[in-house]
Every structure is written in structure tokens, then in C-alpha cells.
Design an enzyme around this catalytic site. Structure first.
Site, PDB file in Angstrom:
ATOM      1  N   SER A  93       0.820  -1.221   0.000  1.00  0.00           N
ATOM      2  CA  SER A  93       0.000   0.000   0.000  1.00  0.00           C
ATOM      3  C   SER A  93       0.853   1.272   0.000  1.00  0.00           C
ATOM      4  O   SER A  93       1.825   1.382   0.738  1.00  0.00           O
ATOM      5  CB  SER A  93      -0.911   0.014   1.228  1.00  0.00           C
ATOM      6  OG  SER A  93      -1.566   1.258   1.307  1.00  0.00           O
ATOM      7  N   LYS A  94       0.451   2.229  -0.831  1.00  0.00           N
ATOM      8  CA  LYS A  94       1.153   3.511  -0.888  1.00  0.00           C
ATOM      9  C   LYS A  94       0.535   4.521   0.074  1.00  0.00           C
ATOM     10  O   LYS A  94       1.039   5.633   0.218  1.00  0.00           O
ATOM     11  CB  LYS A  94       1.073   4.087  -2.306  1.00  0.00           C
ATOM     12  CG  LYS A  94       1.865   3.303  -3.347  1.00  0.00           C
ATOM     13  CD  LYS A  94       1.828   4.071  -4.672  1.00  0.00           C
ATOM     14  CE  LYS A  94       2.259   3.229  -5.861  1.00  0.00           C
ATOM     15  NZ  LYS A  94       3.611   2.715  -5.780  1.00  0.00           N
ATOM     16  N   LYS A 126     -13.743  -3.713   1.712  1.00  0.00           N
ATOM     17  CA  LYS A 126     -14.580  -2.512   1.613  1.00  0.00           C
ATOM     18  C   LYS A 126     -16.073  -2.799   1.842  1.00  0.00           C
ATOM     19  O   LYS A 126     -16.793  -1.941   2.337  1.00  0.00           O
ATOM     20  CB  LYS A 126     -14.377  -1.819   0.262  1.00  0.00           C
ATOM     21  CG  LYS A 126     -13.015  -1.140   0.143  1.00  0.00           C
ATOM     22  CD  LYS A 126     -12.899  -0.364  -1.153  1.00  0.00           C
ATOM     23  CE  LYS A 126     -11.486   0.169  -1.341  1.00  0.00           C
ATOM     24  NZ  LYS A 126     -11.366   0.992  -2.553  1.00  0.00           N
ATOM     25  N   ASP A 167     -13.537   7.369  -2.669  1.00  0.00           N
ATOM     26  CA  ASP A 167     -12.948   6.952  -3.952  1.00  0.00           C
ATOM     27  C   ASP A 167     -13.479   7.774  -5.132  1.00  0.00           C
ATOM     28  O   ASP A 167     -12.713   8.295  -5.945  1.00  0.00           O
ATOM     29  CB  ASP A 167     -13.227   5.469  -4.223  1.00  0.00           C
ATOM     30  CG  ASP A 167     -12.348   4.556  -3.381  1.00  0.00           C
ATOM     31  OD1 ASP A 167     -11.213   4.969  -3.046  1.00  0.00           O
ATOM     32  OD2 ASP A 167     -12.781   3.436  -3.053  1.00  0.00           O
ATOM     33  N   ARG A 180     -19.647  -6.339 -19.576  1.00  0.00           N
ATOM     34  CA  ARG A 180     -19.648  -7.641 -20.257  1.00  0.00           C
ATOM     35  C   ARG A 180     -20.942  -8.392 -19.918  1.00  0.00           C
ATOM     36  O   ARG A 180     -21.632  -8.859 -20.802  1.00  0.00           O
ATOM     37  CB  ARG A 180     -18.408  -8.419 -19.779  1.00  0.00           C
ATOM     38  CG  ARG A 180     -18.168  -9.737 -20.427  1.00  0.00           C
ATOM     39  CD  ARG A 180     -16.837 -10.291 -19.977  1.00  0.00           C
ATOM     40  NE  ARG A 180     -16.751 -10.454 -18.511  1.00  0.00           N
ATOM     41  CZ  ARG A 180     -15.674 -10.860 -17.873  1.00  0.00           C
ATOM     42  NH1 ARG A 180     -14.569 -11.133 -18.544  1.00  0.00           N
ATOM     43  NH2 ARG A 180     -15.677 -10.991 -16.570  1.00  0.00           N
ATOM     44  N   TYR A 192      -3.639   1.444 -11.172  1.00  0.00           N
ATOM     45  CA  TYR A 192      -2.377   2.180 -11.213  1.00  0.00           C
ATOM     46  C   TYR A 192      -1.237   1.206 -10.946  1.00  0.00           C
ATOM     47  O   TYR A 192      -1.466   0.080 -10.500  1.00  0.00           O
ATOM     48  CB  TYR A 192      -2.358   3.333 -10.195  1.00  0.00           C
ATOM     49  CG  TYR A 192      -2.398   2.869  -8.762  1.00  0.00           C
ATOM     50  CD1 TYR A 192      -3.612   2.686  -8.116  1.00  0.00           C
ATOM     51  CD2 TYR A 192      -1.229   2.576  -8.065  1.00  0.00           C
ATOM     52  CE1 TYR A 192      -3.668   2.226  -6.833  1.00  0.00           C
ATOM     53  CE2 TYR A 192      -1.272   2.119  -6.764  1.00  0.00           C
ATOM     54  CZ  TYR A 192      -2.494   1.940  -6.159  1.00  0.00           C
ATOM     55  OH  TYR A 192      -2.542   1.478  -4.871  1.00  0.00           O
TER      56      TYR A 192
END
Ligand code: ATR
Length: 278
Positions: free
Chosen positions: A14-15, A65, A101, A151, A219
Site C-alpha cells: 500500500s502507498k 470494503k 474513492d 460484459r 495504477y
């Protein structure tokens, strides 16, 4: 010292600790922010133990989450709309669940990428948790059109139905990839998990209007197949989700600490570092 954490499994990659440490330095906040590994079957216990030891709040990441949403005793409107929580704030016995988010994505688009959203035509690829989390904040930015494509078409229809009464003046539509032929958009957001497997959702080249921005929520994967497809379709504005990561962190930080960090500066430094380490 006020304590915060990011809780996930795995969590080493984790950043967030690095980002929040930079924000704290910038704004001279006395606080600690650590990665916290929760066992896969022990999320709630980990949160409660952290709170009981004096934790003030926590970010929540994969795969917790949805559990964070159930554990929250109060939900913000955007967390309820997202059906998921990435930010917990402990207020006595109350656990407030929020989701920053989508707001992070919108701030990245508006502030860092100068992408005008009001009146624009937006295509959202995917109808899973990541897509659901960004729909309300995108609608609040008042685009002319927001098209959800997936999809499994039924999931796109379900999301459309879920947000139909929040669309305001936006034309909110849903469909499958085949329906995209002949349509073009100013902003195409990849919220599928296809990039994780180096795959590409089957989008026709025509979806990128001249001057369009292609945005991958993923990312750290370099130029994903989606971003590469955008480029080869003549789209020269592409972005990965690093900006969203930094901006959702800034939203959480502002919520907890009451001060807004200079997120653009932190993002610029992370981008320079990424360029050197790639
Ligand atoms: P997340 O929480 O990351 O959104 P998810 O809820 O499992 O994860 O949703 C994954 C999304 O990526 C779904 O929209 C999925 O499409 P389906 O609903 O049809 O499964 C989409 N997805 C994953 N791999 C894909 C691929 N190779 N091509 C197109 N869409 C893909």
C-alpha cells in the site's frame, strides 16, 4: 499522537502510509498512519482492536470494503450509494463509514487533468464495485451523458436502475460492448478489473472522441492494454489511477484532520518517482 491506519490483506504494497505521511508533513499534523494487516476472517476484530487502542480512523482496502460498509454504524450518503466504505472515523461508539474513492476520481479529473465534466459525454466500463463507487460523484458533476457498459449486461442495467433517481439532468444509459459501435465520448473510464489480467474490454476504436481522455482506475501497471488501445485509436490523453489514489487519500485526510493537503504536489512527486523506478 493521533493514530490512523490502512487495513487490508495484503497490505505491504500500500502507498497510503507514504501519501498520508507526506500530507502530515505538509500540514504540520501530529499523527501516525500505519499499514495494518487484517486476517481474512478477522476484519471486524482488527478494526475494533485498533479503535480500542486509541485509533481515530482508518482507510480500508481490498478485500474489506464491503465488510467495512456492514460494520459501520453510520454511513454517509456517498458510502451508501457506493455500497462500500474506504474511510472509517471512530466517534465514541459510533463507526462512521464514508467512501472517498469517487470524489477522489472527480477531483483528479477536474483539478489535475483539467477535464471538464459538466456537459460532457462519459463512458464507464464495468459494473462491479469499482464502477458503482464512482457513479454518484460523476453524476454530481452534471455530465450530459453517462453510459455504463459491462460484459454481463444485466449488471449494467442494475446499476442504471440503482442510480436512475440521482441522474438529474444527466442521460444515464446502460448496455453491452456491442451497443457502443458508432458512439463516441469525451471521457472513457475503465473501471473493470481487466487490466489486472492484462486484458482489454472489447471497446470499438470509435468510442474515443477527438481530444478524449482515457482513464484507467488501475495504477502501477504502466500503460495497460486499455490505455494502449486508447493511444492506438489516436487518443493522446491517457491517465492511470494514481491521481485518484492520492486524491481519495486527501479527501480522507481532510475529513479526519479538517485541513486539505496540497495533493497535487504529492502526486507530482510520486509521478516523478514512478518515472525513475519504471
Ligand atoms: P471490482 O471491485 O474491481 O469492481 P468486481 O466487482 O469483481 O471487481 O467487478 C469486476 C468488473 O470487471 C466487472 O464489471 C467485470 O465484468 P462482469 O460483470 O461481466 O464479470 C469486469 N471484467 C473483468 N474482467 C474483464 C474482461 N476481461 N473484460 C471485460 N470486463 C471485465
Amino acid at each position: 499522537m493521533d493514530r490512523y491506519a490502512v487495513i487490508g490483506h495484503p497490505i505491504k504494497h500500500s502507498k497510503s502510509p507514504q501519501i498520508h505521511a507526506a500530507f502530515a508533513r505538509q500540514t504540520k499534523q501530529e499523527m501516525e498512519y500505519k499499514p495494518l494487516l487484517a486476517p481474512l476472517d478477522g476484519f471486524a476484530d482488527t478494526v475494533r482492536a485498533f479503535r480500542d487502542e486509541g485509533g481515530r480512523g482508518a482507510n480500508v482496502t481490498v478485500p474489506f470494503k464491503l465488510q467495512a460498509c456492514s460494520l459501520s454504524t453510520r454511513l454517509t450518503e456517498r458510502a451508501r450509494a457506493a455500497g462500500a466504505v474506504n474511510t472509517l472515523t471512530f466517534e465514541g461508539d459510533v463507526i462512521v463509514g464514508d467512501n472517498t474513492d469517487g470524489a477522489g476520481l472527480v477531483r483528479d479529473l477536474a483539478n489535475n487533468l483539467a477535464c471538464p465534466l459538466a456537459g460532457s459525454h462519459i463512458l464507464l466500463l464495468g459494473a462491479g464495485g469499482a464502477a458503482r463507487g464512482v457513479i454518484l460523484p460523476l453524476l454530481l458533476a452534471r455530465p450530459a451523458v453517462l453510459t455504463i457498459t459491462n460484459r454481463t449486461v444485466e449488471r449494467a442495467y442494475e446499476l442504471r436502475a440503482l442510480f436512475a433517481d440521482r441522474a438529474g439532468g444527466t442521460q444515464l444509459t446502460a448496455g453491452g460492448y456491442d451497443d457502443l459501435e458508432g458512439w463516441s465520448f469525451d471521457l472513457v473510464i475503465n473501471a473493470t478489473s481487466a487490466s489486472l489480467e492484462n486484458q482489454l474490454p472489447p471497446i470499438p476504436e470509435s468510442v474515443f472522441a477527438p481530444g478524449a481522455l482515457a482513464y484507467d482506475l488501475m495504477y502501477g501497471k504502466g500503460v495497460t492494454p486499455f490505455l494502449a488501445a486508447a493511444r492506438s485509436a489516436g487518443c493522446d490523453l491517457i491517465a492511470d489511477g494514481l491521481g485518484m489514489l492520492v486524491e481519495q487519500a486527501a479527501e480522507s485526510f481532510a475529513l479526519w484532520r479538517g485541513v486539505r493537503p496540497d495533493s497535487a504536489r504529492v502526486l507530482a512527486r510520486m509521478r516523478r518517482k514512478q518515472a525513475f523506478t519504471r
